[in-house]
Design a protein around this motif. Structure first.
Motif, PDB file in Angstrom:
ATOM      1  N   PHE A   1      11.110  -0.617   4.857  1.00 16.01           N
ATOM      2  CA  PHE A   1      11.228   0.194   3.652  1.00 16.01           C
ATOM      3  C   PHE A   1      10.567  -0.522   2.482  1.00 16.01           C
ATOM      4  O   PHE A   1      10.460  -1.751   2.444  1.00 16.01           O
ATOM      5  CB  PHE A   1      12.692   0.545   3.340  1.00 16.01           C
ATOM      6  CG  PHE A   1      13.523  -0.604   2.847  1.00 16.01           C
ATOM      7  CD1 PHE A   1      13.710  -0.822   1.488  1.00 16.01           C
ATOM      8  CD2 PHE A   1      14.136  -1.466   3.744  1.00 16.01           C
ATOM      9  CE1 PHE A   1      14.477  -1.873   1.036  1.00 16.01           C
ATOM     10  CE2 PHE A   1      14.911  -2.518   3.302  1.00 16.01           C
ATOM     11  CZ  PHE A   1      15.081  -2.723   1.940  1.00 16.01           C
ATOM     12  N   LEU A   2      10.098   0.265   1.546  1.00 18.11           N
ATOM     13  CA  LEU A   2       9.429  -0.233   0.357  1.00 18.11           C
ATOM     14  C   LEU A   2      10.454  -0.789  -0.614  1.00 18.11           C
ATOM     15  O   LEU A   2      11.446  -0.134  -0.928  1.00 18.11           O
ATOM     16  CB  LEU A   2       8.643   0.917  -0.295  1.00 18.11           C
ATOM     17  CG  LEU A   2       7.737   0.560  -1.457  1.00 18.11           C
ATOM     18  CD1 LEU A   2       6.648  -0.401  -0.992  1.00 18.11           C
ATOM     19  CD2 LEU A   2       7.104   1.824  -2.021  1.00 18.11           C
ATOM     20  N   HIS A   3      10.203  -1.996  -1.081  1.00 17.25           N
ATOM     21  CA  HIS A   3      11.104  -2.640  -2.040  1.00 17.25           C
ATOM     22  C   HIS A   3      10.507  -2.485  -3.438  1.00 17.25           C
ATOM     23  O   HIS A   3       9.353  -2.821  -3.665  1.00 17.25           O
ATOM     24  CB  HIS A   3      11.272  -4.121  -1.703  1.00 17.25           C
ATOM     25  CG  HIS A   3      12.052  -4.877  -2.720  1.00 17.25           C
ATOM     26  ND1 HIS A   3      13.395  -4.687  -2.916  1.00 17.25           N
ATOM     27  CD2 HIS A   3      11.681  -5.831  -3.607  1.00 17.25           C
ATOM     28  CE1 HIS A   3      13.818  -5.493  -3.876  1.00 17.25           C
ATOM     29  NE2 HIS A   3      12.791  -6.198  -4.313  1.00 17.25           N
ATOM     30  N   GLU A   4      11.296  -1.952  -4.343  1.00 16.54           N
ATOM     31  CA  GLU A   4      10.845  -1.791  -5.718  1.00 16.54           C
ATOM     32  C   GLU A   4      11.632  -2.747  -6.606  1.00 16.54           C
ATOM     33  O   GLU A   4      12.790  -2.481  -6.940  1.00 16.54           O
ATOM     34  CB  GLU A   4      11.048  -0.349  -6.168  1.00 16.54           C
ATOM     35  CG  GLU A   4      10.198   0.628  -5.385  1.00 16.54           C
ATOM     36  CD  GLU A   4      10.238   2.012  -5.983  1.00 16.54           C
ATOM     37  OE1 GLU A   4      10.324   2.134  -7.219  1.00 16.54           O
ATOM     38  OE2 GLU A   4      10.189   2.955  -5.196  1.00 16.54           O
TER      39      GLU A   4
ATOM     40  N   ALA B   1      17.652   1.746  -6.553  1.00 19.99           N
ATOM     41  CA  ALA B   1      16.968   2.653  -5.608  1.00 19.99           C
ATOM     42  C   ALA B   1      16.677   1.935  -4.303  1.00 19.99           C
ATOM     43  O   ALA B   1      16.842   2.505  -3.218  1.00 19.99           O
ATOM     44  CB  ALA B   1      15.692   3.189  -6.223  1.00 19.99           C
ATOM     45  N   SER B   2      16.237   0.678  -4.378  1.00 20.77           N
ATOM     46  CA  SER B   2      15.963  -0.091  -3.157  1.00 20.77           C
ATOM     47  C   SER B   2      17.227  -0.312  -2.341  1.00 20.77           C
ATOM     48  O   SER B   2      17.218  -0.180  -1.120  1.00 20.77           O
ATOM     49  CB  SER B   2      15.330  -1.433  -3.513  1.00 20.77           C
ATOM     50  OG  SER B   2      14.020  -1.257  -4.003  1.00 20.77           O
ATOM     51  N   ALA B   3      18.320  -0.623  -3.013  1.00 18.16           N
ATOM     52  CA  ALA B   3      19.595  -0.831  -2.312  1.00 18.16           C
ATOM     53  C   ALA B   3      20.077   0.458  -1.666  1.00 18.16           C
ATOM     54  O   ALA B   3      20.574   0.459  -0.536  1.00 18.16           O
ATOM     55  CB  ALA B   3      20.648  -1.365  -3.278  1.00 18.16           C
ATOM     56  N   SER B   4      19.897   1.564  -2.385  1.00 20.53           N
ATOM     57  CA  SER B   4      20.304   2.858  -1.844  1.00 20.53           C
ATOM     58  C   SER B   4      19.464   3.219  -0.625  1.00 20.53           C
ATOM     59  O   SER B   4      19.991   3.703   0.383  1.00 20.53           O
ATOM     60  CB  SER B   4      20.151   3.930  -2.927  1.00 20.53           C
ATOM     61  OG  SER B   4      20.485   5.189  -2.419  1.00 20.53           O
TER      62      SER B   4
END
Length: 191
Positions: free
Chosen positions: A129-132, A138-141
């Protein structure tokens, strides 16, 4: 609009024909499995029987008409359920751009006496998954959602393995395991 008997019968006939074609070709809803009658009642044991994974596994088995009972003749024993998270790629500023999440479960089928009759098997699933970095929430979700999907995939793999077993497979494996155990016990006894 006028509904006639012919229109109603025509629609009913088309619906019945479509349902017959779909079921006739072996179509089943995703996730539904049919297990051998010997596995229609199972005991489930996991490293943490109160974990989300354990609860999802039990719910999924029950939704496939498998009774969960501590008095079942066979136990589906999950030996390990592990999660691993690693950086999959880096951005130009040397920060993590993507992460790889991997779930792995090791499980086996035991008889009432705790004798391993089938397994151990391993089920794996992973996603990237893309990490922002600017939006940690959002990344944790996204990671949480991916982990839930991976759990479902592991559970599906376990259920497919159970569905592949016939009563004869289970009985033969149990007889072999008991014979092997008896031979090992006889070797240990002094002559």
């Amino acid at each position: 609009m006028r509904i006639t008997l012919n229109n109603l019968l025509g629609k009913a006939l088309i619906t019945v024909m479509a349902a017959t074609l779909v079921t006739g070709c072996g179509f089943q809803l995703r996730g539904l499995v049919e297990v051998a009658p010997l596995l229609s009642t199972l005991k489930v044991s996991t490293p943490d029987n109160f974990s989300q994974f354990s609860r999802k596994l039990v719910r999924s088995l029950e939704s496939n008409n498998i009774n969960i009972s501590d008095q079942a003749p066979y136990t589906l024993k999950v030996l390990k359920h592990e999660r691993d998270r690693k950086v999959a790629s880096f951005a130009g500023n040397a920060q993590a751009a993507e992460y790889r999440v991997r779930l792995s479960s090791q499980y086996q089928l035991e008889n009432r006496n705790g004798l391993v009759i089938i397994g151990p098997f391993k089920a794996n699933s992973e996603r990237v998954f893309l990490h922002e970095p600017n939006n940690a929430a959002a990344s944790a979700s996204e990671e949480r959602l991916i982990t839930e999907e991976l759990d479902k995939d592991i559970i599906r793999q376990i259920q497919q393995r159970l569905a592949a077993l016939s009563n004869a497979d289970i009985e033969n494996a149990e007889a072999e395991a008991e014979a092997k155990k008896l031979a090992e016990e006889q070797k240990k006894q002094p002559s």
